[in-house]
Write a protein that holds these residues in place. Structure first.
Motif, PDB file in Angstrom:
ATOM      1  N   ASN A 222       0.845  -1.134  -0.048  1.00  0.00           N
ATOM      2  CA  ASN A 222      -0.170  -0.153  -0.037  1.00  0.00           C
ATOM      3  C   ASN A 222       0.877   1.115  -0.118  1.00  0.00           C
ATOM      4  OD1 ASN A 222      -1.259   2.324   1.869  1.00  0.00           O
ATOM      5  ND2 ASN A 222      -2.968   1.245   0.804  1.00  0.00           N
ATOM      6  N   LEU A 223       0.693   2.134  -1.040  1.00  0.00           N
ATOM      7  CA  LEU A 223       1.583   3.226  -1.081  1.00  0.00           C
ATOM      8  C   LEU A 223       1.804   4.043   0.248  1.00  0.00           C
ATOM      9  CD1 LEU A 223       3.035   5.222  -3.057  1.00  0.00           C
ATOM     10  CD2 LEU A 223       0.775   6.549  -3.323  1.00  0.00           C
ATOM     11  N   TYR A 224       0.475   4.262   1.094  1.00  0.00           N
ATOM     12  CA  TYR A 224       0.831   5.091   1.986  1.00  0.00           C
ATOM     13  C   TYR A 224       1.673   4.487   3.245  1.00  0.00           C
ATOM     14  CZ  TYR A 224      -2.781   7.535  -0.259  1.00  0.00           C
ATOM     15  OH  TYR A 224      -3.541   8.218  -1.347  1.00  0.00           O
ATOM     16  N   ARG A 225       1.551   3.187   3.413  1.00  0.00           N
ATOM     17  CA  ARG A 225       2.171   2.334   4.359  1.00  0.00           C
ATOM     18  C   ARG A 225       3.734   2.259   3.858  1.00  0.00           C
ATOM     19  NH1 ARG A 225      -1.476  -1.205   4.769  1.00  0.00           N
ATOM     20  NH2 ARG A 225      -2.311  -0.211   6.462  1.00  0.00           N
ATOM     21  N   TYR A 226       3.920   2.023   2.567  1.00  0.00           N
ATOM     22  CA  TYR A 226       5.150   1.635   2.005  1.00  0.00           C
ATOM     23  C   TYR A 226       6.094   3.170   2.328  1.00  0.00           C
ATOM     24  CZ  TYR A 226       8.832   0.702  -1.393  1.00  0.00           C
ATOM     25  OH  TYR A 226       9.791   0.393  -2.123  1.00  0.00           O
ATOM     26  N   VAL A 227       5.332   4.121   2.215  1.00  0.00           N
ATOM     27  CA  VAL A 227       6.056   5.311   2.301  1.00  0.00           C
ATOM     28  C   VAL A 227       6.279   5.710   3.667  1.00  0.00           C
ATOM     29  CG1 VAL A 227       6.086   7.780   1.908  1.00  0.00           C
ATOM     30  CG2 VAL A 227       5.378   6.417   0.078  1.00  0.00           C
ATOM     31  N   ARG A 228       5.273   5.371   4.565  1.00  0.00           N
ATOM     32  CA  ARG A 228       5.405   5.800   5.988  1.00  0.00           C
ATOM     33  C   ARG A 228       6.783   5.039   6.808  1.00  0.00           C
ATOM     34  NH1 ARG A 228       5.337   9.255   7.340  1.00  0.00           N
ATOM     35  NH2 ARG A 228       3.047   9.870   7.327  1.00  0.00           N
ATOM     36  N   PHE A 229       6.903   3.399   6.203  1.00  0.00           N
ATOM     37  CA  PHE A 229       7.746   2.870   6.989  1.00  0.00           C
ATOM     38  C   PHE A 229       9.193   3.320   6.556  1.00  0.00           C
ATOM     39  CE2 PHE A 229       4.537  -0.742   7.835  1.00  0.00           C
ATOM     40  CZ  PHE A 229       4.073  -0.147   8.899  1.00  0.00           C
ATOM     41  N   ARG A 230       9.097   4.227   5.441  1.00  0.00           N
ATOM     42  CA  ARG A 230      10.525   4.437   4.951  1.00  0.00           C
ATOM     43  C   ARG A 230      10.708   5.940   5.249  1.00  0.00           C
ATOM     44  NH1 ARG A 230       8.539   0.234   2.889  1.00  0.00           N
ATOM     45  NH2 ARG A 230       9.842  -1.450   2.023  1.00  0.00           N
TER      46      ARG A 230
END
Length: 536
Positions: A222-230
């Motif tokens: 998921n884009l938002y989760r992918y970006v948030r964890f990085r």
């Protein structure tokens, strides 16, 4: 500690982790979202551990509340947080920081004729977002092999692709089952809607390079989760779908910052670019964002910053009471393609509710460069009403106008749509002399009528057409009736263009025959047709 006492604590930690995984707040003191999330964590912990806390403080044989003064002092922590938050809000408010808010945007005075060149028909967007969406849905319905698995998403974004204004949007999975069966290959295509020709293309991505990172994915992709964890501290304001010059799909995630106090002065500090197919990602400061990226600043933020600039120049109190010199943007905005960038256009009016503008602004959605043009005239809403009044018997509705330069005259350009949302006619309205309203079945015809109306009103304009001329002997001459109008189509010796002449507008064509020498002016339509605007 007894084993049973560990259970509420463990449950609290599990629920906290689940909340973070679902809500994905930034770990940033400047984020209201983070403060609200922290409050929610405290409430959850108190609810789950209520009985344990109550027994320890009040019902134990030796009450910890009486014997341990440290516990009483802990009550000051929530109070301190409330005070910090309240002071932060106050010190971030335009009430106290009007000067800082008015300085968020740097505005330069521009020269209309110099900055905005004469119109190029291949670059005029004639569709609005609603019309583009209808065309995309219609095209998707014809794709039998995909329509059963995918749908057109709502992530429409206007960009410049190879110097042409287009709207792009990815497909999305039809439902959770279709996500499960197709997630290994990802989303195989995106839509490309040409804003000038109304052509819709389903761009299929190379095999193995489908879109695997998007808001339509679940779990780690998921884009938002992918970006948030990085980027755990980044405050993501918006995520726009774009494609680079080679057609590779990306997500452009704008990173927000607060520049005034704890919570005020919203601005953009940079962008995170995520390759939608591979997941490769990189952060860029605003000044370093690649040239092909079109939207880093969203239109709502740019309009908000200009309103701060226009209303707070002389302080907050003046903006509410005296309102001396206060300006604000009009009710809407649109996009203008200039120099391979996308600019946000909106009118500027004085505070007071009048129906005229005192000028307009163009704001670059990649760099935030802002130019103001002092030109008085009609509001966009008034221009829309004027255009609709010309075709009221047809019941067409006008799109929000875009700004054009016609003979160095600031001009509203509008498309007129039928009840089905299809573009049927075009309109041009002079901003300064808004009684000049031209309607045409094509853009070229509309411009010709518009130029003639301006000439009749005493405005010095160049001859009808774009100034493109051709001269030679006629080698082909055929007449065709189209929608009750007679058109003559001709070709000239040594040229491959097919020139269209409307007989009612150029009666002299009736005297011409194969072998006659003619001199004509013409404009090239978006479909390649050469429409004659002057014939000798």
């Amino acid at each position: 500690m007894k084993k049973s006492k560990w259970i509420p604590l463990l449950l609290t930690l599990i629920i906290w982790a689940g909340m973070y995984y679902y809500y994905l707040p930034p770990l940033n003191i400047h984020s209201n979202e983070s403060w609200m999330f922290f409050v929610a964590m405290i409430v959850v912990a108190l609810v789950i551990n209520f009985w344990t806390i109550a027994k320890t403080l009040f019902f134990h044989k030796e009450s910890q509340w009486e014997s341990n003064p440290l516990l009483k002092k802990l009550l000051y922590i929530p109070l301190a947080l409330v005070v910090i938050y309240g002071v932060g809000v106050l010190l971030s408010s335009p009430i106290l920081r009007a000067s800082a808010y008015s300085s968020l945007l740097t505005v330069q005075n521009g020269d209309f004729a110099e900055d905005i060149h004469e119109v190029n028909y291949s670059q005029i967007p004639i569709l609005d977002s609603d019309s583009a969406a209808k065309l995309a849905e219609r095209e998707m319905g014809s794709m039998v092999d995909m329509v059963s698995q995918y749908e057109v998403s709502d992530y429409y974004n206007q960009i410049n692709l190879n110097s042409k204004p287009v709207r792009v949007t990815p497909l999305e999975y039809g439902d959770i089952i279709k996500w499960i069966t197709n997630r290994d290959t990802g989303i195989p295509a995106y839509m490309n809607i040409d804003m000038t020709t109304q052509d819709v293309e389903l761009v299929k991505l190379p095999e193995g390079q489908g879109i695997k990172y998007s808001p339509f994915e679940h779990f780690g992709r998921n884009l938002y989760r992918y970006v948030r964890f990085r980027y755990p501290t980044a405050m993501i304001r918006s995520s726009n779908f774009e494609v680079d010059d080679n057609g590779v799909p990306y997500w452009i995630c704008s990173v927000e910052t607060k520049t005034i106090g704890l919570f005020g002065g919203t601005d953009i500090q940079g962008a995170i670019l995520v390759n939608a197919a591979t997941g490769e990602h990189a952060y860029y400061d605003v000044a370093d964002v690649p040239q092909w990226v079109d939207k880093v600043y969203d239109a709502e933020l740019l309009v908000e910053q200009y309103d701060y600039y226009g209303t707070l120049q002389n302080g907050f109190i003046n903006s509410k009471f005296g309102q001396k010199g206060c300006l604000q943007t009009t009710e809407g905005y649109n996009y203008v393609a200039l120099n391979d960038d996308v600019w946000v256009y909106t009118g500027v009016t004085s505070i007071g509710g009048d129906e005229s503008i005192v000028g307009f602004v163009l704001m670059n959605s990649r760099t935030k460069e802002t130019n103001y043009y002092q030109i008085s005239g009609a509001k966009e809403i008034s221009a829309m009403a004027s255009a609709e009044g010309e075709v009221q018997h047809l019941g067409y509705t006008a799109t929000f106008p875009i700004l054009l330069n016609i003979a160095d005259e600031p001009t509203y350009f509008l498309s007129l749509k039928d009840a089905a949302g299809l573009v049927k006619k075009y309109a041009m309205v002079n901003i300064e002399k808004y009684h000049i309203v031209a309607i045409g079945d094509t853009v070229a015809e509309c411009e010709k009528v518009y130029r003639n109306l301006m000439a009749n009103s005493g405005i010095n304009v160049t001859p009808s057409g774009s100034g493109t001329t051709a001269e030679g002997k006629i080698t082909l001459l055929k007449d065709i009736v189209v929608d009750g109008n007679t058109y003559y189509y001709l070709m000239l010796e040594g040229r491959e263009e097919l020139f269209a002449v409307k007989a009612a507008d150029h009666l002299e064509v009736l005297k011409k025959q194969v072998g006659s020498t003619v001199k004509l002016e013409y404009v090239t339509e978006t479909d390649g047709t050469c429409t004659v605007t002057s014939l000798q």
